[in-house]
Write a protein that holds these residues in place. Structure first.
Motif, PDB file in Angstrom:
ATOM      1  N   ALA A  14     -18.062  -7.645  18.055  1.00 55.69           N
ATOM      2  CA  ALA A  14     -17.140  -6.828  17.269  1.00 55.69           C
ATOM      3  C   ALA A  14     -16.364  -7.752  16.342  1.00 55.69           C
ATOM      4  CB  ALA A  14     -16.201  -6.035  18.176  1.00 55.69           C
ATOM      5  N   LEU A  15     -15.885  -7.186  15.225  1.00 55.03           N
ATOM      6  CA  LEU A  15     -15.340  -8.008  14.156  1.00 55.03           C
ATOM      7  C   LEU A  15     -14.041  -7.398  13.627  1.00 55.03           C
ATOM      8  CD1 LEU A  15     -16.037 -10.436  12.251  1.00 55.03           C
ATOM      9  CD2 LEU A  15     -17.349  -8.809  10.863  1.00 55.03           C
ATOM     10  N   VAL A  16     -13.009  -8.248  13.516  1.00 51.48           N
ATOM     11  CA  VAL A  16     -11.765  -7.840  12.858  1.00 51.48           C
ATOM     12  C   VAL A  16     -11.669  -8.614  11.550  1.00 51.48           C
ATOM     13  CG1 VAL A  16      -9.248  -7.770  12.980  1.00 51.48           C
ATOM     14  CG2 VAL A  16     -10.610  -7.335  15.047  1.00 51.48           C
ATOM     15  N   LEU A  17     -11.658  -7.884  10.446  1.00 55.26           N
ATOM     16  CA  LEU A  17     -11.562  -8.481   9.119  1.00 55.26           C
ATOM     17  C   LEU A  17     -10.152  -8.242   8.599  1.00 55.26           C
ATOM     18  CD1 LEU A  17     -15.029  -7.436   7.623  1.00 55.26           C
ATOM     19  CD2 LEU A  17     -14.372  -9.611   8.693  1.00 55.26           C
TER      20      LEU A  17
ATOM     21  N   SER B 215     -23.019  -5.582   4.002  1.00 58.64           N
ATOM     22  CA  SER B 215     -23.438  -4.177   4.019  1.00 58.64           C
ATOM     23  C   SER B 215     -24.575  -3.928   5.006  1.00 58.64           C
ATOM     24  CB  SER B 215     -23.862  -3.733   2.614  1.00 58.64           C
ATOM     25  OG  SER B 215     -25.062  -4.368   2.217  1.00 58.64           O
ATOM     26  N   GLY B 216     -25.226  -4.984   5.461  1.00 60.25           N
ATOM     27  CA  GLY B 216     -26.289  -4.842   6.446  1.00 60.25           C
ATOM     28  C   GLY B 216     -25.815  -4.937   7.882  1.00 60.25           C
ATOM     29  N   LEU B 217     -24.524  -5.214   8.090  1.00 63.98           N
ATOM     30  CA  LEU B 217     -24.005  -5.362   9.449  1.00 63.98           C
ATOM     31  C   LEU B 217     -23.894  -4.009  10.149  1.00 63.98           C
ATOM     32  CD1 LEU B 217     -21.172  -8.029   8.984  1.00 63.98           C
ATOM     33  CD2 LEU B 217     -23.350  -8.327  10.192  1.00 63.98           C
ATOM     34  N   ARG B 218     -24.170  -4.015  11.443  1.00 69.53           N
ATOM     35  CA  ARG B 218     -24.031  -2.823  12.274  1.00 69.53           C
ATOM     36  C   ARG B 218     -23.343  -3.242  13.573  1.00 69.53           C
ATOM     37  NH1 ARG B 218     -25.085  -1.482   7.984  1.00 69.53           N
ATOM     38  NH2 ARG B 218     -26.657  -0.005   7.215  1.00 69.53           N
ATOM     39  N   LEU B 219     -22.030  -3.275  13.554  1.00 67.89           N
ATOM     40  CA  LEU B 219     -21.238  -3.623  14.733  1.00 67.89           C
ATOM     41  C   LEU B 219     -19.852  -3.024  14.554  1.00 67.89           C
ATOM     42  CD1 LEU B 219     -20.138  -7.402  14.672  1.00 67.89           C
ATOM     43  CD2 LEU B 219     -20.521  -6.012  12.646  1.00 67.89           C
ATOM     44  N   PRO B 220     -19.092  -2.853  15.624  1.00 62.75           N
ATOM     45  CA  PRO B 220     -17.734  -2.332  15.484  1.00 62.75           C
ATOM     46  C   PRO B 220     -16.894  -3.257  14.614  1.00 62.75           C
ATOM     47  CG  PRO B 220     -18.437  -2.262  17.783  1.00 62.75           C
ATOM     48  CD  PRO B 220     -19.458  -3.070  17.042  1.00 62.75           C
ATOM     49  N   CYS B 221     -16.151  -2.667  13.670  1.00 67.71           N
ATOM     50  CA  CYS B 221     -15.360  -3.468  12.741  1.00 67.71           C
ATOM     51  C   CYS B 221     -14.024  -2.786  12.471  1.00 67.71           C
ATOM     52  CB  CYS B 221     -16.126  -3.663  11.438  1.00 67.71           C
ATOM     53  SG  CYS B 221     -15.195  -4.547  10.155  1.00 67.71           S
ATOM     54  N   LEU B 222     -12.974  -3.580  12.490  1.00 69.36           N
ATOM     55  CA  LEU B 222     -11.627  -3.131  12.139  1.00 69.36           C
ATOM     56  C   LEU B 222     -11.127  -3.954  10.961  1.00 69.36           C
ATOM     57  CD1 LEU B 222      -8.840  -1.730  12.623  1.00 69.36           C
ATOM     58  CD2 LEU B 222      -8.349  -3.602  14.244  1.00 69.36           C
TER      59      LEU B 222
ATOM     60  N   ASP C 118     -15.530  -0.900   4.464  1.00 73.96           N
ATOM     61  CA  ASP C 118     -16.324   0.304   4.218  1.00 73.96           C
ATOM     62  C   ASP C 118     -17.806  -0.009   4.035  1.00 73.96           C
ATOM     63  OD1 ASP C 118     -14.207   2.023   4.467  1.00 73.96           O
ATOM     64  OD2 ASP C 118     -13.951   2.393   2.314  1.00 73.96           O
ATOM     65  N   LEU C 119     -18.137  -1.282   3.808  1.00 71.41           N
ATOM     66  CA  LEU C 119     -19.549  -1.679   3.735  1.00 71.41           C
ATOM     67  C   LEU C 119     -20.238  -1.534   5.089  1.00 71.41           C
ATOM     68  CD1 LEU C 119     -19.125  -4.999   1.681  1.00 71.41           C
ATOM     69  CD2 LEU C 119     -20.046  -2.831   0.811  1.00 71.41           C
ATOM     70  N   ILE C 120     -19.448  -1.538   6.172  1.00 69.21           N
ATOM     71  CA  ILE C 120     -19.985  -1.492   7.535  1.00 69.21           C
ATOM     72  C   ILE C 120     -19.786  -0.081   8.083  1.00 69.21           C
ATOM     73  CG2 ILE C 120     -19.853  -2.490   9.854  1.00 69.21           C
ATOM     74  CD1 ILE C 120     -18.618  -4.994   8.565  1.00 69.21           C
ATOM     75  N   PRO C 121     -20.860   0.658   8.325  1.00 73.56           N
ATOM     76  CA  PRO C 121     -20.715   2.044   8.795  1.00 73.56           C
ATOM     77  C   PRO C 121     -19.888   2.140  10.076  1.00 73.56           C
ATOM     78  CG  PRO C 121     -22.998   1.582   8.182  1.00 73.56           C
ATOM     79  CD  PRO C 121     -22.280   0.272   8.156  1.00 73.56           C
ATOM     80  N   GLY C 122     -19.000   3.144  10.107  1.00 76.60           N
ATOM     81  CA  GLY C 122     -18.195   3.392  11.297  1.00 76.60           C
ATOM     82  C   GLY C 122     -16.976   2.509  11.441  1.00 76.60           C
ATOM     83  N   SER C 123     -16.694   1.699  10.423  1.00 79.21           N
ATOM     84  CA  SER C 123     -15.562   0.777  10.520  1.00 79.21           C
ATOM     85  C   SER C 123     -14.235   1.530  10.484  1.00 79.21           C
ATOM     86  CB  SER C 123     -15.610  -0.244   9.386  1.00 79.21           C
ATOM     87  OG  SER C 123     -15.510   0.409   8.134  1.00 79.21           O
TER      88      SER C 123
ATOM     89  N   ALA D  77      -0.646  -4.812  18.604  1.00 80.90           N
ATOM     90  CA  ALA D  77      -0.884  -3.484  19.167  1.00 80.90           C
ATOM     91  C   ALA D  77      -2.177  -2.887  18.615  1.00 80.90           C
ATOM     92  CB  ALA D  77       0.297  -2.569  18.866  1.00 80.90           C
ATOM     93  N   ARG D  78      -2.400  -3.058  17.302  1.00 83.50           N
ATOM     94  CA  ARG D  78      -3.629  -2.516  16.715  1.00 83.50           C
ATOM     95  C   ARG D  78      -4.851  -3.295  17.169  1.00 83.50           C
ATOM     96  NH1 ARG D  78      -7.118  -0.189  16.311  1.00 83.50           N
ATOM     97  NH2 ARG D  78      -8.020   1.132  14.678  1.00 83.50           N
ATOM     98  N   LEU D  79      -4.697  -4.603  17.336  1.00 80.57           N
ATOM     99  CA  LEU D  79      -5.798  -5.422  17.845  1.00 80.57           C
ATOM    100  C   LEU D  79      -6.153  -5.020  19.273  1.00 80.57           C
ATOM    101  CD1 LEU D  79      -7.780  -7.778  17.700  1.00 80.57           C
ATOM    102  CD2 LEU D  79      -5.877  -9.335  18.208  1.00 80.57           C
ATOM    103  N   VAL D  80      -5.145  -4.821  20.106  1.00 85.65           N
ATOM    104  CA  VAL D  80      -5.395  -4.428  21.502  1.00 85.65           C
ATOM    105  C   VAL D  80      -6.069  -3.064  21.566  1.00 85.65           C
ATOM    106  CG1 VAL D  80      -4.280  -3.817  23.681  1.00 85.65           C
ATOM    107  CG2 VAL D  80      -3.558  -5.866  22.453  1.00 85.65           C
ATOM    108  N   GLN D  81      -5.648  -2.136  20.702  1.00 85.85           N
ATOM    109  CA  GLN D  81      -6.300  -0.826  20.662  1.00 85.85           C
ATOM    110  C   GLN D  81      -7.783  -0.975  20.327  1.00 85.85           C
ATOM    111  OE1 GLN D  81      -4.357   2.165  18.208  1.00 85.85           O
ATOM    112  NE2 GLN D  81      -6.287   3.276  17.939  1.00 85.85           N
ATOM    113  N   PHE D  82      -8.093  -1.856  19.377  1.00 88.54           N
ATOM    114  CA  PHE D  82      -9.490  -2.091  19.001  1.00 88.54           C
ATOM    115  C   PHE D  82     -10.254  -2.745  20.154  1.00 88.54           C
ATOM    116  CE2 PHE D  82     -12.749  -4.657  16.621  1.00 88.54           C
ATOM    117  CZ  PHE D  82     -13.487  -3.580  16.137  1.00 88.54           C
ATOM    118  N   LEU D  83      -9.612  -3.648  20.865  1.00 89.90           N
ATOM    119  CA  LEU D  83     -10.238  -4.261  22.043  1.00 89.90           C
ATOM    120  C   LEU D  83     -10.613  -3.191  23.056  1.00 89.90           C
ATOM    121  CD1 LEU D  83      -7.835  -7.303  22.449  1.00 89.90           C
ATOM    122  CD2 LEU D  83     -10.295  -7.510  22.109  1.00 89.90           C
ATOM    123  N   ARG D  84      -9.742  -2.217  23.223  1.00 91.14           N
ATOM    124  CA  ARG D  84     -10.014  -1.126  24.170  1.00 91.14           C
ATOM    125  C   ARG D  84     -11.100  -0.189  23.613  1.00 91.14           C
ATOM    126  NH1 ARG D  84      -4.026  -1.078  25.370  1.00 91.14           N
ATOM    127  NH2 ARG D  84      -3.888  -2.179  27.381  1.00 91.14           N
ATOM    128  N   ASP D  85     -10.995   0.132  22.326  1.00 93.76           N
ATOM    129  CA  ASP D  85     -11.977   1.014  21.713  1.00 93.76           C
ATOM    130  C   ASP D  85     -13.405   0.473  21.841  1.00 93.76           C
ATOM    131  OD1 ASP D  85      -9.905   2.645  20.884  1.00 93.76           O
ATOM    132  OD2 ASP D  85      -9.941   1.963  18.786  1.00 93.76           O
TER     133      ASP D  85
END
Length: 262
Positions: A114-117, A196-203, A223-228, A250-258
């Protein structure tokens, strides 16, 4: 303090938290070292293996002669994580750190799940802009750019606080060749097609007063990564982990849980 001797470069890195926990890798911005993430650490839950490092030319890592390529910066952290036997990490990258994260995810999906940008883009600025900054650093040192950088990095309110001096000092004490080298790496990078070819969870995380990577750039990139997902932090500039650490964490922890990372 720990050094990873990767042959052509030695990187300074640090591991906090649970050595057997789920790995979270942090990559910092141009002109900062791994202490960039200090403000958010108290707000992160137990049970995580927190890996931070100084990219080449920054902090206590080696600073070879400029210029650097983005490929070299990606390869540095790839080899560091291989040395540490890290797989399935959540990677948090800010500014150039976010570019490194995009490059690593394209190259080594076994290392990143998973990736946080944060405050970053698939492409940042123009070649002409970076050429000017490199020239200014080479002729007048980082000090010649410092005040302008502070305006891009921080909100107006934060720039009125004594804390600003700490971050200005961190910037000007980085090796000039490291700043110039990484500037060249950013200048030569356009990740729109590979990202744009990446397929992984992204925040994506942006600051509403960011003068370096405005929110629209961050949103366009994720937005290049679907479902981000995208999160805007108000009253913050380019380094929201410094200005709004509790909100950021707080937002990072939420993403860790998601993403099931915790």
């Amino acid at each position: 303090m720990r050094f990873a001797d990767l042959g052509d470069i030695r990187l300074h890195y640090r591991i906090d938290g649970d050595p057997d926990g789920a790995p979270v890798v942090f990559a910092n911005s141009l002109g900062t070292d791994l202490r960039l993430w200090d403000p958010i650490l108290p707000y992160l839950p137990a049970g995580l293996k927190l890996i931070r490092y100084d990219k080449r030319g920054h902090g206590l890592s080696d600073a070879p002669a400029a210029p650097y390529t983005m490929g070299a910066l990606v390869r540095d952290v790839e080899r560091l994580l291989d040395m540490l036997e890290v797989r399935d990490a959540l990677f948090v990258g800010l500014s150039i750190g976010g570019m490194i994260g995009q490059g690593l995810a394209v190259k080594r999906l076994d290392q990143i799940r998973a990736l946080v940008l944060s405050n970053t883009g698939a492409k940042i600025g123009t070649k002409e802009m970076w050429d000017q900054r490199i020239s200014a650093v080479q002729s007048g040192g980082i000090e010649s750019l410092a005040d302008a950088v502070m305006e891009r990095w921080f909100s107006r309110a934060f720039r009125a606080t004594p804390e600003l001096g700490l971050w200005r000092n961190m910037l000007v004490r980085q090796p000039a060749q490291g700043y110039a080298g990484c500037s060249a790496a950013i200048s030569g990078t356009d990740f729109y097609t590979p990202t744009s070819g990446l397929r992984l969870p992204c925040l994506g995380i942006a600051g509403d007063e960011d003068g370096a990577t405005p929110p629209d750039l961050v949103r366009e990139t994720v937005d290049l990564i679907p479902g981000s997902q995208f999160h805007l932090i108000r009253k913050a500039g380019h380094l929201p982990c410094v200005e709004q650490p509790e909100n950021y964490a707080a937002r990072l922890v939420q993403f860790l849980r998601d993403t099931g990372h915790i």
